[in-house]
Design a protein around this motif. Structure first.
Motif, short mmCIF file in Angstrom:
data_model
loop_
_atom_site.label_atom_id
_atom_site.label_comp_id
_atom_site.label_asym_id
_atom_site.label_seq_id
_atom_site.Cartn_x
_atom_site.Cartn_y
_atom_site.Cartn_z
N ARG A 15 0.82 -1.21 0.00
CA ARG A 15 0.00 0.00 0.00
C ARG A 15 0.85 1.26 0.00
O ARG A 15 0.38 2.32 -0.33
CB ARG A 15 -0.94 -0.01 1.21
CG ARG A 15 -2.28 -0.63 0.86
CD ARG A 15 -3.19 -0.67 2.06
NE ARG A 15 -3.55 -2.05 2.35
CZ ARG A 15 -3.52 -2.60 3.56
NH1 ARG A 15 -3.14 -1.88 4.60
NH2 ARG A 15 -3.85 -3.85 3.72
N LEU A 16 2.10 1.12 0.40
CA LEU A 16 3.00 2.29 0.37
C LEU A 16 3.51 2.57 -1.03
O LEU A 16 4.03 3.65 -1.30
CB LEU A 16 4.22 2.05 1.27
CG LEU A 16 4.03 2.10 2.78
CD1 LEU A 16 5.37 1.90 3.45
CD2 LEU A 16 3.45 3.44 3.20
N TYR A 17 3.38 1.58 -1.89
CA TYR A 17 4.05 1.68 -3.20
C TYR A 17 3.69 2.96 -3.94
O TYR A 17 4.57 3.77 -4.26
CB TYR A 17 3.69 0.45 -4.03
CG TYR A 17 4.43 0.34 -5.33
CD1 TYR A 17 5.80 0.11 -5.34
CD2 TYR A 17 3.77 0.47 -6.54
CE1 TYR A 17 6.49 0.01 -6.54
CE2 TYR A 17 4.45 0.37 -7.74
CZ TYR A 17 5.80 0.14 -7.73
OH TYR A 17 6.49 0.05 -8.91
N LEU A 18 2.40 3.15 -4.17
CA LEU A 18 2.01 4.34 -4.94
C LEU A 18 2.34 5.65 -4.23
O LEU A 18 3.01 6.51 -4.81
CB LEU A 18 0.52 4.27 -5.30
CG LEU A 18 0.22 3.34 -6.48
CD1 LEU A 18 -1.25 3.39 -6.84
CD2 LEU A 18 1.07 3.70 -7.69
N PRO A 19 1.92 5.83 -2.96
CA PRO A 19 2.24 7.12 -2.33
C PRO A 19 3.74 7.40 -2.28
O PRO A 19 4.15 8.55 -2.31
CB PRO A 19 1.65 6.99 -0.92
CG PRO A 19 1.11 5.64 -0.79
CD PRO A 19 1.05 5.00 -2.12
N PHE A 20 4.55 6.36 -2.20
CA PHE A 20 5.99 6.60 -2.11
C PHE A 20 6.63 6.89 -3.47
O PHE A 20 7.59 7.64 -3.57
CB PHE A 20 6.68 5.39 -1.46
CG PHE A 20 6.78 5.48 0.03
CD1 PHE A 20 5.78 6.12 0.76
CD2 PHE A 20 7.86 4.94 0.71
CE1 PHE A 20 5.86 6.22 2.14
CE2 PHE A 20 7.95 5.03 2.09
CZ PHE A 20 6.95 5.67 2.81
N VAL A 21 6.09 6.27 -4.51
CA VAL A 21 6.77 6.39 -5.79
C VAL A 21 6.21 7.56 -6.61
O VAL A 21 6.91 8.15 -7.44
CB VAL A 21 6.69 5.04 -6.55
CG1 VAL A 21 5.52 5.00 -7.50
CG2 VAL A 21 7.99 4.76 -7.27
N VAL A 22 4.95 7.93 -6.35
CA VAL A 22 4.32 8.93 -7.21
C VAL A 22 4.97 10.32 -7.15
O VAL A 22 5.19 10.92 -8.21
CB VAL A 22 2.79 8.98 -6.94
CG1 VAL A 22 2.19 10.26 -7.47
CG2 VAL A 22 2.13 7.79 -7.61
N PRO A 23 5.31 10.86 -5.96
CA PRO A 23 5.90 12.21 -5.98
C PRO A 23 7.15 12.29 -6.85
O PRO A 23 7.29 13.20 -7.67
CB PRO A 23 6.24 12.46 -4.51
CG PRO A 23 5.35 11.56 -3.74
CD PRO A 23 5.11 10.36 -4.59
N ALA A 24 8.05 11.31 -6.69
CA ALA A 24 9.27 11.32 -7.49
C ALA A 24 8.93 11.17 -8.97
O ALA A 24 9.49 11.86 -9.83
CB ALA A 24 10.20 10.18 -7.04
N LEU A 25 7.97 10.29 -9.24
CA LEU A 25 7.60 10.04 -10.63
C LEU A 25 7.00 11.29 -11.27
O LEU A 25 7.30 11.62 -12.43
CB LEU A 25 6.61 8.87 -10.69
CG LEU A 25 6.34 8.29 -12.06
CD1 LEU A 25 7.61 7.75 -12.68
CD2 LEU A 25 5.30 7.19 -11.98
#
Lengths: 317, 316
Positions: A30-40
């Protein structure tokens, strides 16, 4: 959509992990999207997006103020008729190939010598230092040393009594840039290759010595194969960084407030010179973008080819 | 069995995690039977010549930096009359001129704020991304890591024109905030790339222990992974600070007024003003030192980290 995959992914998750971590892994997903999206998002908005936009702009005639006008591939065909661009293209490739060959040859020789020397840690730090100094500074110093009444000519005239040599005239300027590039980059590659060579266990060399291998054979049959991975990455790294060279040429020989002469431009200077640079900027955004895209495509192709050429089965040791 | 013995020894002596720690060549070989053989190869003239060349190169670099610092205390006539002379007295006029009148004070402040702030922001955005990319196995994690790595190959000259257009639409041209955002974003690919590789190399066991103890994944990231990855985080932070401190192409396009200049722009500005106001090489070298000395200090303090970080990037 990545969150929809777990039913497939779950059963074959890590071998040997304690059972208790299954729930942990699930909630970690569940952390995957919130963690990767800002950088992406930042990456897409400020690197990938602008690259695609540059491709779009390159098909237009545009000065940044008036409306864009579509002109298809005209910018690209105009580039090949433009002697300034042809020079910039040639210079970029000369830096890549000639300076690159010199850098790798010298770095290899230096590495082989330095690794056996006392004080190698100190030597490496000093050789590496230019890499973290602004290229503008190195360029100013390099220009100052070779000025008409600069250090080198002063030394030559006191020792040999020679006439001052015009190092920085139009004929020699690009050559001096090449040599300067080799000077500032060598330390970095010595450091990288030295780190790779250090990982080679000593006993390979001892075996080679016992078998009567000479220095060249040890280089050819021990050092090169066992550090090849790092060398091929370093070669690609050099290809990428050679395209990015800007400051060293821009500031070189300079007491003028204009661009350096077009004869020494490389790709980065060409883009800057055709858009924002110079005393009266030309704002040829479409044209400049076309040259940038062309070089990016060319260098991407070069890197693909280089990777093919440098690929070896990696050796575990 | 002799070779087995040396395998064991070199195994101990090669801490593959940190090549920089292998010092001075003293670790070279186990003190064993064959060492005299090795020694015979050391006396040959080619090797001596090589050493002389290496020391010449080292001396050249040291002299160049000594020259920069010496010259920043001299007048222009002194620099040309006796380039290698020691300045008679410590003449701080160049420094005070550069600092107060040529705008280097303001520029230093601007650049320090930009480099420190933007590199922290880059880290704050990239570390979580690197964490999930290195730890969570989904189908997109692998391709996404590669996608981030592609950004390393895109030079600033490709993106600068669209970026300029983008930023001018939102009024962020000639603005330190605009440059701050651009620096933060453009350093994301490198930071994610380096940290993903670094975190992948860290052991999973501690995190698993934390999970069994009931730590939430976020807590595990915050209290286990970040402390564990501290050396990697610090290294990439420093590399980004250095890169932003020295950055020129984006700065020269985006900043147009003198009070917003970064140090490299102030130096270029000084260089071009010498055409009108006469050659002031003493002042020029003072400006050069303002650009170089903070990086030199950082380097003297953290050289091992810096070198390690750069070789780590290439070792992947």
């Amino acid at each position: 959509m990545t969150l929809a995959t777990p039913p497939v992914g779950e059963p074959r998750h890590r071998r040997g992990s304690p059972r208790g971590t299954g729930a942990f892994d699930r909630s970690r997903r569940r952390l995957y999207l919130p963690f990767v999206v800002p950088a992406l998002v930042l990456y897409l908005a400020f690197v990938i997006g602008p690259t695609l936009a540059a491709l779009w702009i390159s098909f237009h005639r545009w000065d940044g103020v008036s409306d864009m006008r579509w002109n298809g591939l005209d910018n690209y065909s105009a580039l090949f008729d433009d002697p300034t661009f042809r020079t910039a293209l040639a210079n970029t490739l000369i830096i890549l190939v000639v300076a690159g060959a010199a850098i790798f040859a010298i770095s290899f020789v230096l590495t082989m010598i330095v690794r056996e020397m006392r004080g190698r840690s100190f030597i490496r730090s000093v050789l590496f230092f230019p890499h973290i100094v602004s290229a503008i500074v190195l360029s100013i110093v390099w220009g100052f040393i070779f000025e008409h009444n600069g250090t080198v000519n002063t030394i030559l005239s006191t020792v040999f009594g020679t006439e001052p040599i015009p190092w920085l005239n139009a004929d020699n300027l690009f050559l001096m840039i090449l040599i300067g590039t080799v000077w500032i980059s060598t330390g970095l590659y010595v450091t990288i290759i030295l780190a790779a060579v250090d990982r080679i266990p000593r006993y390979f060399y001892e075996e080679a010595l016992l078998a009567g291998a000479n220095a060249y054979q040890r280089l050819r049959f021990v050092t090169l194969p066992l550090s090849w991975d790092v060398i091929s990455v370093a070669a690609i790294f050099w290809t990428i960084s050679s395209l990015k060279i800007f400051e060293f040429i821009y500031a070189f020989g300079g007491t003028t407030n204009d661009m350096p002469p077009p004869a020494v431009w490389n790709s980065a200077l060409f883009v800057y010179g055709e858009s924002f640079g110079g005393r009266s900027p030309s704002y040829l955004f479409g044209y400049a973008s076309a040259s940038a895209i062309l070089m990016l495509v060319l260098f991407t192709a070069l890197i693909v080819v280089l990777r093919r050429l440098l690929r070896r089965d990696s050796i575990e040791f | 069995m002799n070779s087995e013995n040396s395998i064991a020894q070199t195994g101990v002596l090669q801490p593959h995690s940190d090549p920089a720690v292998v010092r001075g060549g003293r670790d070279r070989r186990p003190s064993g039977g064959q060492s005299p053989r090795v020694r015979t190869t050391r006396a040959d003239p080619i090797r001596t010549l090589g050493r002389v060349l290496v020391w010449a190169f080292v001396t050249f670099n040291l002299l160049v930096f000594a020259f920069l610092i010496l010259s920043s205390f001299k007048t222009t006539t002194d620099i040309f009359r006796a380039p290698w002379g020691i300045p008679g007295s410590l003449n701080f006029a160049n420094w005070t001129n550069a600092w107060n009148e040529s705008g280097f004070a303001r520029a230093t402040l601007n650049t320090a704020g930009l480099a420190l702030g933007a590199s922290f922001c880059t880290l704050a955005v990239s570390a979580p991304a690197a964490y999930v990319l290195s730890r969570i196995r989904t189908r997109s994690a692998g391709p996404l890591s590669v996608f981030f790595a592609l950004g390393l190959g895109i030079p600033a000259q490709v993106t600068v024109i669209p970026l300029f257009e983008m930023m001018s639409r939102v009024g962020l041209v000639n603005s330190l905030l605009g440059l701050f955002i651009i620096y933060t974003a453009t350093h994301v690919p490198f930071t994610v790339f380096l940290l993903t590789g670094f975190m992948r190399s860290l052991p999973r066991e501690i995190e698993e222990a934390a999970a069994i103890d009931g730590a939430s994944p976020f807590r595990s990231f915050w209290q286990v992974m970040l402390p564990l990855a501290r050396s990697g985080l610090v290294t990439v932070l420093i590399l980004n600070i250095i890169s932003m401190w020295n950055e020129t192409l984006l700065g020269i396009v985006f900043l147009q007024t003198v009070e917003k200049y970064t140090v490299s722009l102030a130096l270029l500005n000084f260089l071009s003003s010498m055409q009108f106001s006469g050659a002031d090489y003493g002042g020029l070298f003072a400006g050069v030192c303002i650009l170089v000395l903070p990086m030199l200090a950082l380097y003297l303090w953290l050289w091992r980290r810096i070198i390690e970080g750069i070789t780590l990037g290439a070792g992947k």
